[in-house]
Design a protein around this motif. Structure first.
Motif, PDB file in Angstrom:
ATOM      1  N   SER A  85       0.839  -1.200   0.000  1.00  0.00           N
ATOM      2  CA  SER A  85       0.000   0.000   0.000  1.00  0.00           C
ATOM      3  C   SER A  85       0.869   1.243   0.000  1.00  0.00           C
ATOM      4  CB  SER A  85      -0.922   0.014   1.224  1.00  0.00           C
ATOM      5  OG  SER A  85      -1.547   1.267   1.355  1.00  0.00           O
ATOM      6  N   SER A  86       0.414   2.237  -0.784  1.00  0.00           N
ATOM      7  CA  SER A  86       1.149   3.510  -0.793  1.00  0.00           C
ATOM      8  C   SER A  86       1.020   4.221   0.542  1.00  0.00           C
ATOM      9  CB  SER A  86       0.623   4.409  -1.916  1.00  0.00           C
ATOM     10  OG  SER A  86      -0.746   4.732  -1.689  1.00  0.00           O
ATOM     11  N   ALA A  87       0.036   3.825   1.354  1.00  0.00           N
ATOM     12  CA  ALA A  87      -0.194   4.489   2.643  1.00  0.00           C
ATOM     13  C   ALA A  87       0.492   3.767   3.792  1.00  0.00           C
ATOM     14  CB  ALA A  87      -1.695   4.585   2.913  1.00  0.00           C
ATOM     15  N   THR A  88       0.532   2.410   3.753  1.00  0.00           N
ATOM     16  CA  THR A  88       1.026   1.658   4.914  1.00  0.00           C
ATOM     17  C   THR A  88       2.236   0.791   4.605  1.00  0.00           C
ATOM     18  OG1 THR A  88      -0.501  -0.150   4.441  1.00  0.00           O
ATOM     19  CG2 THR A  88      -1.294   1.597   5.896  1.00  0.00           C
ATOM     20  N   GLY A  89       2.586   0.672   3.333  1.00  0.00           N
ATOM     21  CA  GLY A  89       3.707  -0.192   2.962  1.00  0.00           C
ATOM     22  C   GLY A  89       3.247  -1.621   2.812  1.00  0.00           C
ATOM     23  N   SER A  90       4.088  -2.550   3.306  1.00  0.00           N
ATOM     24  CA  SER A  90       3.767  -3.969   3.156  1.00  0.00           C
ATOM     25  C   SER A  90       2.501  -4.324   3.924  1.00  0.00           C
ATOM     26  CB  SER A  90       4.950  -4.818   3.652  1.00  0.00           C
ATOM     27  OG  SER A  90       6.084  -4.603   2.859  1.00  0.00           O
ATOM     28  N   MET A  91       1.725  -5.213   3.323  1.00  0.00           N
ATOM     29  CA  MET A  91       0.483  -5.668   3.945  1.00  0.00           C
ATOM     30  C   MET A  91       0.092  -6.995   3.327  1.00  0.00           C
ATOM     31  SD  MET A  91      -2.287  -3.231   1.957  1.00  0.00           S
ATOM     32  CE  MET A  91      -3.659  -4.054   2.725  1.00  0.00           C
ATOM     33  N   SER A  92      -0.886  -7.624   3.878  1.00  0.00           N
ATOM     34  CA  SER A  92      -1.410  -8.864   3.312  1.00  0.00           C
ATOM     35  C   SER A  92      -2.890  -8.939   3.670  1.00  0.00           C
ATOM     36  CB  SER A  92      -0.648 -10.074   3.839  1.00  0.00           C
ATOM     37  OG  SER A  92      -1.191 -11.269   3.299  1.00  0.00           O
ATOM     38  N   GLU A  93      -3.696  -8.560   2.729  1.00  0.00           N
ATOM     39  CA  GLU A  93      -5.151  -8.485   2.989  1.00  0.00           C
ATOM     40  C   GLU A  93      -5.874  -9.015   1.757  1.00  0.00           C
ATOM     41  OE1 GLU A  93      -8.096  -7.808   5.708  1.00  0.00           O
ATOM     42  OE2 GLU A  93      -6.027  -7.174   6.029  1.00  0.00           O
ATOM     43  N   PRO A  94      -6.749 -10.018   1.937  1.00  0.00           N
ATOM     44  CA  PRO A  94      -7.491 -10.546   0.795  1.00  0.00           C
ATOM     45  C   PRO A  94      -8.420  -9.462   0.198  1.00  0.00           C
ATOM     46  CG  PRO A  94      -7.626 -12.033   2.665  1.00  0.00           C
ATOM     47  CD  PRO A  94      -7.031 -10.761   3.182  1.00  0.00           C
ATOM     48  N   MET A  95      -8.491  -9.446  -1.101  1.00  0.00           N
ATOM     49  CA  MET A  95      -9.380  -8.483  -1.768  1.00  0.00           C
ATOM     50  C   MET A  95     -10.841  -8.748  -1.425  1.00  0.00           C
ATOM     51  SD  MET A  95      -7.947  -6.096  -3.490  1.00  0.00           S
ATOM     52  CE  MET A  95      -9.312  -5.631  -4.538  1.00  0.00           C
ATOM     53  N   ALA A  96     -11.163  -9.999  -1.180  1.00  0.00           N
ATOM     54  CA  ALA A  96     -12.545 -10.326  -0.827  1.00  0.00           C
ATOM     55  C   ALA A  96     -12.957  -9.676   0.467  1.00  0.00           C
ATOM     56  CB  ALA A  96     -12.714 -11.834  -0.742  1.00  0.00           C
ATOM     57  N   LYS A  97     -11.950  -9.380   1.319  1.00  0.00           N
ATOM     58  CA  LYS A  97     -12.252  -8.700   2.574  1.00  0.00           C
ATOM     59  C   LYS A  97     -12.191  -7.191   2.418  1.00  0.00           C
ATOM     60  CE  LYS A  97     -10.802  -8.505   7.418  1.00  0.00           C
ATOM     61  NZ  LYS A  97      -9.820  -8.993   8.438  1.00  0.00           N
ATOM     62  N   LEU A  98     -11.222  -6.729   1.639  1.00  0.00           N
ATOM     63  CA  LEU A  98     -11.102  -5.275   1.440  1.00  0.00           C
ATOM     64  C   LEU A  98     -12.279  -4.715   0.656  1.00  0.00           C
ATOM     65  CD1 LEU A  98      -7.317  -4.738   0.581  1.00  0.00           C
ATOM     66  CD2 LEU A  98      -8.536  -3.947   2.608  1.00  0.00           C
ATOM     67  N   ALA A  99     -12.613  -5.351  -0.455  1.00  0.00           N
ATOM     68  CA  ALA A  99     -13.685  -4.845  -1.329  1.00  0.00           C
ATOM     69  C   ALA A  99     -14.475  -6.032  -1.847  1.00  0.00           C
ATOM     70  CB  ALA A  99     -13.107  -4.029  -2.485  1.00  0.00           C
ATOM     71  N   PRO A 100     -15.456  -6.502  -1.066  1.00  0.00           N
ATOM     72  CA  PRO A 100     -16.170  -7.724  -1.445  1.00  0.00           C
ATOM     73  C   PRO A 100     -16.865  -7.657  -2.801  1.00  0.00           C
ATOM     74  CG  PRO A 100     -16.663  -7.060   0.820  1.00  0.00           C
ATOM     75  CD  PRO A 100     -15.908  -5.943   0.211  1.00  0.00           C
ATOM     76  N   ALA A 101     -17.285  -6.464  -3.212  1.00  0.00           N
ATOM     77  CA  ALA A 101     -18.042  -6.357  -4.468  1.00  0.00           C
ATOM     78  C   ALA A 101     -17.153  -6.264  -5.690  1.00  0.00           C
ATOM     79  CB  ALA A 101     -18.969  -5.139  -4.418  1.00  0.00           C
ATOM     80  N   ILE A 102     -15.839  -6.101  -5.480  1.00  0.00           N
ATOM     81  CA  ILE A 102     -14.923  -5.974  -6.613  1.00  0.00           C
ATOM     82  C   ILE A 102     -14.671  -7.353  -7.223  1.00  0.00           C
ATOM     83  CG2 ILE A 102     -12.528  -5.471  -7.269  1.00  0.00           C
ATOM     84  CD1 ILE A 102     -14.094  -2.962  -7.031  1.00  0.00           C
ATOM     85  N   ASP A 103     -14.790  -7.431  -8.528  1.00  0.00           N
ATOM     86  CA  ASP A 103     -14.496  -8.679  -9.241  1.00  0.00           C
ATOM     87  C   ASP A 103     -13.138  -8.519  -9.915  1.00  0.00           C
ATOM     88  OD1 ASP A 103     -14.409 -10.978 -10.695  1.00  0.00           O
ATOM     89  OD2 ASP A 103     -16.199 -10.561 -11.921  1.00  0.00           O
TER      90      ASP A 103
END
Length: 521
Positions: free
Chosen positions: A112-130
């Motif tokens: 992330s440009s804001a927090t640096g390294s991370m590990s977060e599933p997209m399904a959790k970050l933005a469930p509606a995003i395909d």
């Protein structure tokens, strides 16, 4: 009833003109209001079209620019976060309204440009995003770092590797949209709709599309993005309705006044008479005058008639008296002279030489400067020496005594004769006989109608006939309708008779047929 009132009864009356003007004004007001309202509505619709195009263009340009930035970031998805974090952060800092750029690999955001390294599933970050789509969008109520502040999340798939891509979140800045709507006074709000969620300039927060109150006036879409722009506003405004009503009232009032003025000018009696002359609406009829002893026709009185194209036949008393009041009796009499000159030659075969032609002259013409010249031209237009013209002056009309004496003398010098018409119906009967030299006394039909009745009129008629005889005046009885009246008048020495008993006033062709039938020719 005054001549003016009679005349107006046959033509357009003031009441009719007023009613017509009101009707025209009302129709014009309604038409103008409707047309002006439609024009304002059309202009408003055009304004909405321009507004929709402007917002659509702004959003398209913004997303195109954002996509161009995302394309430059796509190579970073091939590297680890520790190698590209600084570059990612600087790119985000220089893009307006971007909260953060995230690098995604195999459905997991790892940098992330804001927090640096991370590990977060997209399904959790933005469930509606395909993430299987090249581009996808979602409206989110907030992000972990900025909860409660709506954001637009956008996914850009890496064209070289479908498992990788750029995910970005945007601050929702509605100021540009408010600026756009301020350009259109009837535009109320703009909503950005993605899926079943929307953000609106009308109220903060994220809303469901179903909760939006009314149907939008315009819906703009972007070809490459699953986003819609709803524009809300008023189709009709109170200001436009009031303005349309005001314009209608003004145009109706002006149109009604103009219509009334045009009707007044067009229907003004004087103009109607002049138009009637120009358009040959006037014609003449001839009523036989018979010698009482043998009941043979020795002359005729010429009478003018007016067949108006819309009012029909207008009584002579109406238009002649009104022509005098409008100072148009001179052109009307000149027209009469022309009509007589045109038809008189046709009567030469049925009327003997010296036959009397009775022609009415009004005081307005008698005292006009052109009178003598008009008479000379009229005499010159008739067959030479065949007819004896008798000018009839109505006793009810007031004439100027001093001028009349010299004018009557001049007429006698020119070979014309003079008759006092409708004798006994005015206030100056004896004065006429005392002061003016007259050749004929025409007994009014009112006296003739009294013959055979026990009324005070009968003795007066005897007195009139006796007076005419003592003054050596030739008598002509008008309005003879029965044999009893004919016999009574003949017995008392009346010289000439005229009336329906012999013939109504007829056109020249009918008069010729009438005379030929009587003479057996």
């Amino acid at each position: 009833m005054r001549a003016a009132n009679i005349f107006e009864r046959y033509l357009t009356t003031p009441r009719k003109m007023i009613m017509t003007s009101i009707m025209v004004g009302v129709v014009l007001a309604m038409t103008t209001s409707a047309l002006y309202a439609l024009w304002l509505h059309h202009k408003r619709e055009q304004g909405y079209d321009i507004l929709a195009q402007g917002i659509q263009r702004y959003v398209r340009d913004y997303f195109n620019d954002l996509e161009a930035v995302a394309d430059t970031l796509q190579p970073l998805t091939q590297a680890g976060c520790n190698h590209v974090s600084a570059d990612l952060t600087s790119r985000a800092a220089f893009n307006i309204n971007v909260r953060a750029f995230l690098l995604v690999n195999n459905g997991t955001a790892y940098c992330s440009s804001a927090t640096g390294s991370m590990s977060e599933p997209m399904a959790k970050l933005a469930p509606a995003i395909d993430t299987h789509q090249k581009v996808d969008l979602e409206i989110m109520p907030g992000t972990p770092m900025m909860p409660g502040k709506p954001t637009i999340a956008i996914w850009y798939q890496n064209p070289a590797n479908a498992q990788r891509g750029i995910f970005t979140t945007l601050n929702v800045n509605l100021a540009p949209y408010l600026l756009f709507t301020s350009r259109h006074r009837d535009a109320a709000s703009v909503a950005l709709v993605i899926g079943d969620k929307a953000i609106s300039t009308a109220s903060p927060g994220v809303h469901s599309v179903a909760s939006l109150v009314s149907s939008p006036l315009r819906i703009a879409t972007l070809p490459d993005y699953p986003i819609k722009l709803f524009i809300y506003g008023r189709t009709w405004s109170r200001e436009d309705i009031a303005l349309s009503a005001l314009s209608g009232i003004l145009s109706g009032a002006l149109g009604g006044c103009l219509c009334g003025y045009l009707l007044y000018v067009r229907q003004r009696s004087g103009k109607e008479i002049l138009q009637g002359i120009r358009r040959n609406q006037f014609y003449i009829v001839w009523q036989p005058v018979v010698e009482s002893k043998n009941l043979t026709m020795t002359g005729a009185e010429v009478l003018m008639r007016w067949e108006h194209p819309t009012a029909g036949a207008i009584p002579p008393d109406a238009f002649i008296n009104f022509a005098e009041a409008q100072q148009l009796i001179v052109p009307l009499t000149r027209h009469l002279f022309k009509l007589i000159a045109k038809e008189a030659p046709l009567l030469m075969d049925i009327l003997p030489q010296g036959a009397k032609l009775g022609v009415n002259i009004a005081p307005g013409h008698l005292h006009s400067p052109e009178f003598k010249e008009d008479i000379r031209q009229f005499a010159a237009s008739l067959p030479d020496g065949h007819f004896q013209v008798v000018f009839e002056i109505t006793e009810r009309d007031m004439i100027k005594e001093k001028e009349a004496v010299s004018l009557f003398a001049w007429l006698h010098q020119q070979g014309f004769e003079i008759a006092v018409d409708d004798f006994g119906t005015g206030h100056s009967a004896l004065i006429y006989l005392e002061r003016f030299t007259m050749d004929y006394l025409k007994i009014d039909r009112g006296f003739v109608n009294a013959i055979g009745t026990e009324t005070v009129t009968s003795p007066v008629l005897d007195a009139v006939i006796t007076l005419a005889r003592r003054l050596n005046m030739t008598t002509v009885a008008e309005g003879v309708e029965t044999w009893e009246q004919t016999k009574w008048l003949r017995d008392r020495g009346v010289n000439y008779l005229q009336g329906f008993f012999f013939s109504r006033p007829v056109r020249v062709a009918q008069l010729i047929d009438w005379q030929r039938q009587r003479s057996g020719k």
